[in-house]
Design a protein around this motif. Structure first.
Motif, short mmCIF file in Angstrom:
data_model
loop_
_atom_site.label_atom_id
_atom_site.label_comp_id
_atom_site.label_asym_id
_atom_site.label_seq_id
_atom_site.Cartn_x
_atom_site.Cartn_y
_atom_site.Cartn_z
N VAL A 252 68.89 43.98 29.29
CA VAL A 252 68.69 44.40 30.68
C VAL A 252 67.28 44.07 31.14
O VAL A 252 67.08 43.52 32.23
CB VAL A 252 68.96 45.91 30.83
N ILE A 256 65.79 42.31 34.69
CA ILE A 256 65.09 43.06 35.75
C ILE A 256 63.58 42.92 35.67
O ILE A 256 62.87 43.29 36.61
CB ILE A 256 65.49 44.55 35.74
N ILE A 295 71.87 47.06 35.70
CA ILE A 295 71.47 45.84 36.40
C ILE A 295 71.80 45.95 37.88
O ILE A 295 70.97 45.61 38.75
CB ILE A 295 72.20 44.62 35.80
N THR A 299 68.80 46.16 40.64
CA THR A 299 68.70 45.07 41.61
C THR A 299 68.74 45.62 43.04
O THR A 299 67.95 45.20 43.89
CB THR A 299 69.85 44.07 41.41
N LEU A 340 75.20 39.58 32.86
CA LEU A 340 74.18 40.37 33.55
C LEU A 340 73.41 39.57 34.59
O LEU A 340 73.11 40.07 35.67
CB LEU A 340 73.23 40.98 32.52
N ALA A 344 73.38 40.38 38.65
CA ALA A 344 72.16 40.63 39.42
C ALA A 344 72.16 39.77 40.69
O ALA A 344 71.82 40.25 41.78
CB ALA A 344 70.93 40.33 38.57
#
Length: 353
Positions: A252, A256, A295, A299, A340, A344
Motif C-alpha cells: 500500500v 500512496i 488505497i 487516494t 492496487l 488508485a
C-alpha cells in the motif's frame, strides 16, 4: 491462504488462470486442513494474544464453529497477508499474489475461501436446524444443497446465521441473486417473522471492530516503527490501529507514498471515521479487500483534501455522492481483482469527475 475447510466441494466456476487440473479433492482438503492445524494456526495465535487461551487441539473447531472468530480470522488474513507469505506459494515455491492462481495445495485462495465459508455453513446449519447437512433428506441438507454453490466470499461468513432461517424455496428462487444481498438486514427481509439468529457456539472473543471486523492484532513493531516512539502519534483506537497497519503495509505504501507523522495521523483518523455508506457502497459493494479499501480511501483523501473528504466520507457524510463514486468505479471495472496501482488511478478519476 491454506486454511480451515473440511467441506471438499470445489468451485464450479471456470478459471482462465489455471493451466492444469488440481490434485484430487481429498488430497487437497487434507493438505489444507493440516496447514491450518499447523503453520496457519501458529500465525493466528501469534497475531492474536487471546487465541493463546484456546488449546492447540481445539483451535480449528473453535474457529470453524464461531461466526465471529472465523470472520475475524479472514480479516486478519487480508490485513496481515504478508505474515502468511510462506503458505502462499505455488508448487515451485514461488510467491503467489493473485487469489485466482493455484497454490501448492492445489487450490487458489478464492477456492479455499469458498471451502471455508461452506464448512462453516455446514456446521451452523447442523447446529441451528438439526440433521446432517450432508444428507439431502434433512432440512439442513436441503438448505445446504440449495445454497452451496453461492457460498463463495469471506464477507458471507457473518451472514451464515442469517442464511439458516431462509426457506429452501426462497434460496432456489434467488439463485445467484443471493450474492446481491450483502448485509444481514437484506437477508432478514426474506424471513420477516424469523428471530434474529445468533452464532451457533458463543465463545469469548477479542474485540471486533468495524470496518471491517477484525480481532485486535498483537503489536507488530515492523509495521509501526514510526509510531511506537512517537507518543501521541500512536493509534488511539482499534479502528485507527487497523487502518494504520493497512496503510503502512509495503504494497500500500508503495502506491500512496510516504507521509509525515502528522499527515499520517490525520489520514488514519479520517479513514477510521468513514460513514456506513462508504462501507456498504465501496467496501461491500465493490468487494474490496482491506488493502484495496485503504488505497481507495487514501487516494480520495489526497484528491479531495481533508475538509472535503470529511464532508463526503465522514459523518454524516453524503450517501448520494458516495453511491455515485461507487457507480463510476464499478463502470470502470474496479473491484476485488483490480491491482492496487490501477485502483488508485480509477479512484482518482471517479472522485475528480
Amino acid at each position: 491462504m491454506a486454511a480451515m475447510p473440511k467441506d471438499g466441494g470445489g468451485l464450479k466456476r471456470p478459471s482462465t488462470v489455471r493451466s492444469a487440473d488440481p490434485p484430487g479433492r481429498l488430497e487437497a482438503v487434507h493438505f489444507i486442513n493440516e496447514a491450518l492445524k499447523g503453520p496457519a494456526a501458529a500465525i493466528f495465535r501469534g497475531l492474536v494474544p487471546a487465541f493463546v487461551t484456546i488449546g492447540r487441539d481445539r483451535f480449528y473447531d473453535t474457529v470453524m464453529d464461531s461466526t465471529q472468530l472465523l470472520s475475524g480470522c479472514l480479516q486478519i488474513f487480508q490485513s496481515q497477508r504478508s505474515r502468511f507469505s510462506a503458505l502462499l506459494v505455488d508448487e515451485q515455491g514461488r510467491q503467489v499474489n493473485d487469489d485466482r492462481v493455484r497454490l501448492r495445495c492445489g487450490r487458489s485462495v478464492e477456492d479455499i475461501v469458498a471451502m471455508i465459508v461452506r464448512t462453516h455453513a455446514k456446521r451452523h446449519f447442523r447446529s441451528a436446524l438439526g440433521g446432517d447437512p450432508n444428507d439431502p433428506a434433512s432440512h439442513a441438507g436441503q438448505l445446504y444443497l440449495a445454497i452451496r454453490d453461492y457460498l463463495l466470499h469471506d464477507w458471507q461468513v457473518p451472514l451464515v446465521p442469517h442464511y439458516a432461517p431462509l426457506p429452501v424455496e426462497t434460496v432456489l428462487r434467488l439463485g445467484p441473486g443471493l450474492l446481491d444481498l450483502r448485509d444481514a438486514e437484506a437477508v432478514r427481509t426474506l424471513t420477516p417473522s424469523a428471530p434474529v439468529p445468533v452464532a451457533a457456539v458463543p465463545v469469548p472473543v477479542p474485540e471486533i471492530v468495524s470496518p471491517p471486523p477484525v480481532p485486535k492484532p498483537a503489536p507488530a513493531p515492523s509495521l509501526r516503527m514510526g509510531v511506537e516512539g512517537a507518543g501521541p502519534g500512536r493509534p488511539s483506537s482499534p479502528q485507527e490501529e487497523f487502518w494504520w497497519d493497512a496503510l503502512t503495509d509495503r504494497s500500500v505504501s508503495q502506491i500512496i507514498g510516504t507521509r509525515s507523522p502528522n499527515e499520517m495521523r490525520e489520514l488514519v483518523a479520517a479513514l477510521a471515521g468513514v460513514n456506513d455508506s462508504v462501507r456498504s457502497e465501496l467496501f461491500a459493494g465493490l468487494s474490496l479487500t482491506t488493502f484495496q479499501a485503504a488505497i481507495c480511501l487514501a487516494t480520495a483523501y489526497r484528491v479531495l483534501g481533508r475538509n472535503s473528504f470529511a464532508n463526503l466520507f465522514g459523518l454524516p457524510g453524503r450517501p448520494v455522492v458516495i453511491a455515485t463514486i461507487a457507480k463510476r468505479l464499478r463502470e470502470r471495472g474496479a473491484g476485488s481483482r483490480s491491482d492496487l496501482k490501477t485502483l488508485a488511478r480509477l479512484t482518482e478519476g471517479a472522485v475528480r469527475v
